[in-house]
Design a protein around this motif. Structure first.
Motif, mmCIF file in Angstrom:
data_model
loop_
_atom_site.group_PDB
_atom_site.id
_atom_site.type_symbol
_atom_site.label_atom_id
_atom_site.label_comp_id
_atom_site.label_asym_id
_atom_site.label_seq_id
_atom_site.Cartn_x
_atom_site.Cartn_y
_atom_site.Cartn_z
ATOM 1 N N LEU A 172 0.819 -1.203 0.000
ATOM 2 C CA LEU A 172 0.000 0.000 0.000
ATOM 3 C C LEU A 172 0.856 1.258 0.000
ATOM 4 C CD1 LEU A 172 -2.789 1.272 0.091
ATOM 5 C CD2 LEU A 172 -2.699 1.099 2.586
ATOM 6 N N TRP A 173 1.971 1.261 0.752
ATOM 7 C CA TRP A 173 2.798 2.454 0.809
ATOM 8 C C TRP A 173 3.417 2.756 -0.549
ATOM 9 C CZ3 TRP A 173 7.962 2.575 -0.281
ATOM 10 C CH2 TRP A 173 8.667 1.367 -0.253
ATOM 11 N N VAL A 174 3.691 1.740 -1.353
ATOM 12 C CA VAL A 174 4.232 1.962 -2.697
ATOM 13 C C VAL A 174 3.174 2.637 -3.569
ATOM 14 C CG1 VAL A 174 5.133 0.836 -4.763
ATOM 15 C CG2 VAL A 174 5.834 0.035 -2.520
ATOM 16 N N ALA A 175 1.941 2.193 -3.466
ATOM 17 C CA ALA A 175 0.859 2.812 -4.225
ATOM 18 C C ALA A 175 0.665 4.271 -3.802
ATOM 19 C CB ALA A 175 -0.428 2.029 -4.040
ATOM 20 N N VAL A 176 0.782 4.543 -2.511
ATOM 21 C CA VAL A 176 0.649 5.918 -2.021
ATOM 22 C C VAL A 176 1.787 6.796 -2.544
ATOM 23 C CG1 VAL A 176 0.701 7.346 0.069
ATOM 24 C CG2 VAL A 176 -0.684 5.269 0.008
#
Length: 64
Positions: A26-30
């Motif tokens: 998720l942090w990569v997508a953010v």
């Protein structure tokens, strides 16, 4: 029958699928979303917008 989806919705579904099925964190997508947001405030924004519009036109068959 014509069905119309906003590009943001389509990209959101792709992001959800990448997180769910490809194991993208998720942090990569953010971080990618923030990069796109910051990139939209640069001199490259008009070129990105016209390229996106052209690509959508090609996909929809309205580009001549």
């Amino acid at each position: 029958m014509t069905v119309s989806f906003p590009l943001v919705f389509v990209l959101g579904v792709i992001a959800w699928a990448a997180i769910k099925f490809l194991g993208i964190r998720l942090w990569v997508a953010v971080v990618i979303a923030l990069f796109g947001f910051w990139l939209s405030h640069t001199v490259l924004a008009p070129a990105i917008e016209s390229g996106t519009r052209s690509g959508v036109g090609v996909v929809n068959g309205t580009d001549k």
